[in-house]
Design an enzyme around this catalytic site. Structure first.
Site, PDB file in Angstrom:
ATOM      1  N   HIS A 176       0.814  -1.239  -0.198  1.00 37.24           N
ATOM      2  CA  HIS A 176      -0.056  -0.067   0.170  1.00 37.24           C
ATOM      3  C   HIS A 176       0.916   1.237   0.044  1.00 37.24           C
ATOM      4  O   HIS A 176       1.743   1.327   0.778  1.00 37.24           O
ATOM      5  CB  HIS A 176      -0.757   0.077   1.414  1.00 37.24           C
ATOM      6  CG  HIS A 176      -1.995  -0.828   1.344  1.00 37.24           C
ATOM      7  ND1 HIS A 176      -3.052  -0.779   2.051  1.00 37.24           N
ATOM      8  CD2 HIS A 176      -2.272  -1.881   0.466  1.00 37.24           C
ATOM      9  CE1 HIS A 176      -3.786  -1.885   2.033  1.00 37.24           C
ATOM     10  NE2 HIS A 176      -3.497  -2.683   0.730  1.00 37.24           N
TER      11      HIS A 176
ATOM     12  N   THR B  16      -9.818 -10.457  -3.474  1.00 41.52           N
ATOM     13  CA  THR B  16     -10.910 -10.209  -3.736  1.00 41.52           C
ATOM     14  C   THR B  16     -12.148 -11.036  -3.318  1.00 41.52           C
ATOM     15  O   THR B  16     -13.225 -10.636  -2.827  1.00 41.52           O
ATOM     16  CB  THR B  16     -10.948 -10.120  -5.306  1.00 41.52           C
ATOM     17  OG1 THR B  16      -9.924  -9.496  -5.850  1.00 41.52           O
ATOM     18  CG2 THR B  16     -12.503  -9.713  -6.061  1.00 41.52           C
TER      19      THR B  16
ATOM     20  N   GLU C 175      -4.702   6.204  -2.493  1.00 43.73           N
ATOM     21  CA  GLU C 175      -4.226   5.011  -2.196  1.00 43.73           C
ATOM     22  C   GLU C 175      -3.829   4.243  -3.370  1.00 43.73           C
ATOM     23  O   GLU C 175      -4.716   4.057  -4.125  1.00 43.73           O
ATOM     24  CB  GLU C 175      -4.933   4.137  -0.907  1.00 43.73           C
ATOM     25  CG  GLU C 175      -4.196   2.926  -0.621  1.00 43.73           C
ATOM     26  CD  GLU C 175      -4.902   2.101   0.573  1.00 43.73           C
ATOM     27  OE1 GLU C 175      -4.634   2.688   1.665  1.00 43.73           O
ATOM     28  OE2 GLU C 175      -5.596   1.312  -0.026  1.00 43.73           O
TER      29      GLU C 175
HETATM   30  P1  0O2 Z   1     -12.499  -1.315  -0.438  1.00 42.15           P
HETATM   31  O1  0O2 Z   1     -14.004  -1.777  -0.664  1.00 42.15           O
HETATM   32  O2  0O2 Z   1     -11.545  -1.974  -0.693  1.00 42.15           O
HETATM   33  O3  0O2 Z   1     -12.429   0.142  -0.989  1.00 42.15           O
HETATM   34  P2  0O2 Z   1      -3.089   1.164   5.415  1.00 42.15           P
HETATM   35  O4  0O2 Z   1      -3.708   2.113   6.311  1.00 42.15           O
HETATM   36  O5  0O2 Z   1      -3.587   1.530   3.719  1.00 42.15           O
HETATM   37  O6  0O2 Z   1      -1.627   0.964   5.227  1.00 42.15           O
HETATM   38  P3  0O2 Z   1      -4.864  -0.735   6.339  1.00 42.15           P
HETATM   39  O7  0O2 Z   1      -4.577  -0.235   7.806  1.00 42.15           O
HETATM   40  O8  0O2 Z   1      -5.324  -1.980   6.174  1.00 42.15           O
HETATM   41  O9  0O2 Z   1      -3.861  -0.189   5.337  1.00 42.15           O
HETATM   42  O10 0O2 Z   1      -6.131   0.471   5.929  1.00 42.15           O
HETATM   43  P4  0O2 Z   1      -7.623   0.036   5.705  1.00 42.15           P
HETATM   44  O11 0O2 Z   1      -8.322   1.094   5.599  1.00 42.15           O
HETATM   45  O12 0O2 Z   1      -8.173  -1.064   6.828  1.00 42.15           O
HETATM   46  O13 0O2 Z   1      -7.688  -1.046   4.471  1.00 42.15           O
HETATM   47  C1  0O2 Z   1      -7.420  -0.297   3.332  1.00 42.15           C
HETATM   48  C2  0O2 Z   1      -7.823  -1.253   2.231  1.00 42.15           C
HETATM   49  O14 0O2 Z   1      -6.934  -2.225   1.899  1.00 42.15           O
HETATM   50  C3  0O2 Z   1      -9.128  -1.711   2.159  1.00 42.15           C
HETATM   51  O15 0O2 Z   1     -10.132  -1.105   1.701  1.00 42.15           O
HETATM   52  C4  0O2 Z   1      -9.012  -3.179   1.300  1.00 42.15           C
HETATM   53  O16 0O2 Z   1      -9.007  -2.726   0.154  1.00 42.15           O
HETATM   54  C5  0O2 Z   1      -7.542  -3.346   1.528  1.00 42.15           C
HETATM   55  N1  0O2 Z   1      -7.550  -4.303   2.772  1.00 42.15           N
HETATM   56  C6  0O2 Z   1      -6.986  -4.046   3.939  1.00 42.15           C
HETATM   57  N2  0O2 Z   1      -6.779  -5.169   4.872  1.00 42.15           N
HETATM   58  C7  0O2 Z   1      -7.505  -6.023   3.949  1.00 42.15           C
HETATM   59  C8  0O2 Z   1      -8.015  -7.480   4.183  1.00 42.15           C
HETATM   60  O17 0O2 Z   1      -7.760  -8.140   5.494  1.00 42.15           O
HETATM   61  N3  0O2 Z   1      -8.823  -8.174   3.368  1.00 42.15           N
HETATM   62  C9  0O2 Z   1      -8.967  -7.660   2.073  1.00 42.15           C
HETATM   63  N4  0O2 Z   1      -9.712  -8.341   1.225  1.00 42.15           N
HETATM   64  N5  0O2 Z   1      -8.707  -6.327   1.678  1.00 42.15           N
HETATM   65  C10 0O2 Z   1      -8.008  -5.391   2.720  1.00 42.15           C
HETATM   66  P5  0O2 Z   1     -11.549  -1.038   2.315  1.00 42.15           P
HETATM   67  O18 0O2 Z   1     -11.924  -0.028   3.401  1.00 42.15           O
HETATM   68  O19 0O2 Z   1     -12.067  -2.535   2.844  1.00 42.15           O
HETATM   69  O20 0O2 Z   1     -12.559  -0.960   1.066  1.00 42.15           O
END
Ligand code: 0O2
Length: 267
Positions: free
Chosen positions: A121, A153, A140
């Site tokens: 990320h 996915t 992002e």
């Molecule tokens: P959507 O539907 O994907 O838009 P970061 O702060 O970026 O270093 P962090 O702390 O994981 O990472 O942030 P966050 O906000 O929890 O996660 C950001 C996005 O990373 C998520 O967006 C997902 O796309 C992806 N992601 C993070 N963790 C996981 C996980 O365990 N499984 C999956 N499948 N994706 C993940 P959102 O908000 O889920 O929404």
């Protein structure tokens, strides 16, 4: 918040996603045109839906008035690579750009999340020109392999289905699949050179064939129809042999012939 206000807030993010997707697509096209290896296989972008923003605000206790500062993935771009190594090449490429300011990076490839989630990320700041003037916003970029993307996915859909409480048995199976994906990525990296060479050859072949077909199309204007048909048939015969050396040779010869005709008609 009123719908109209949401639209106003989200519009610059949509512009940022569009621009970033165009820019990465341009990198992809330029590298492929030069027959260079392109570490980016697929590009996608999205603006978070209002429902997803509201859900995340609730989950992460983000007040709506702090939305743009605290929610860093309203605009998101995903870059999918064939190999793990490419993810890092792409990340370096982004860090060198003058139009993207990388604010922070999280390497969930080296250190996967407990869920098994892997991805690289990058939180960035990006400036768009809106009708009201320039606006610098948070976005992002997620960089991952095809395998990582497939897994996340599917896991994301299951998270949605079970509202974040995936049953343990299913969770264990997902963890198992995540381990398998790590192994698959590792094995693909081991045969990377072979795959890269095959892919480069395919792009080179496509480029040569496109050039040949365009030249033949032009020959219908410059040369006699009979000559153009003869050359076209010759091309099909060589094309079927699937021999790159012969194809390259044919393309060169064709260029010389076409140049001759062009010179005749312009003199
Ligand atoms: P959507 O539907 O994907 O838009 P970061 O702060 O970026 O270093 P962090 O702390 O994981 O990472 O942030 P966050 O906000 O929890 O996660 C950001 C996005 O990373 C998520 O967006 C997902 O796309 C992806 N992601 C993070 N963790 C996981 C996980 O365990 N499984 C999956 N499948 N994706 C993940 P959102 O908000 O889920 O929404």
């Amino acid at each position: 918040m009123e719908i109209q206000l949401w639209r106003e807030i989200l519009e610059p993010y949509a512009l940022a996603v569009d621009e970033l997707v165009i820019k990465f697509t341009h990198i992809q096209k330029s590298l492929r045109k030069q027959d260079d290896y392109c570490p980016i296989e697929l590009i996608s972008g999205r603006v978070k839906t209002i429902a997803s923003i509201v859900e995340k605000c609730n989950r992460k206790k983000i007040p709506l008035e702090r939305l743009e500062e605290e929610m860093t993935d309203i605009a998101g771009v995903r870059l999918i690579c064939q190999f793990v190594e490419d993810c890092y090449v792409v990340a370096d490429m982004i860090k060198k750009r003058s139009d993207i300011l990388v604010v922070s990076e999280s390497d969930y490839i080296a250190e996967p999340k407990d869920s098994g989630y892997r991805s690289y990320h990058m939180k960035i700041r990006y400036t768009v020109e809106t009708v009201k003037g320039p606006k610098t916003l948070n976005a992002e970029i997620q960089i991952r392999t095809l395998g990582m993307n497939c897994w996340s996915t599917i896991e994301h859909s299951l998270q949605y289905k079970y509202r974040g409480n995936i049953p343990e048995e299913l969770r264990n199976r997902l963890e198992h699949v995540a381990d398998e994906m790590v192994q698959t990525d590792r094995e693909l990296s081991e045969i990377r050179d072979e795959i890269k060479a095959a892919r480069e050859q395919r792009f080179e072949e496509e480029r040569i064939v496109n050039d040949i077909l365009l030249t033949i199309q032009n020959l219908y204007r410059f040369a006699s129809r009979r000559e153009a048909v003869r050359i076209q048939e010759e091309f099909f015969r060589i094309y079927e042999e699937k021999n790159m050396d012969k194809l390259r040779y044919f393309a060169n010869e064709l260029d010389i012939i076409a140049e001759g005709y062009r010179a005749q008609t312009t003199s």
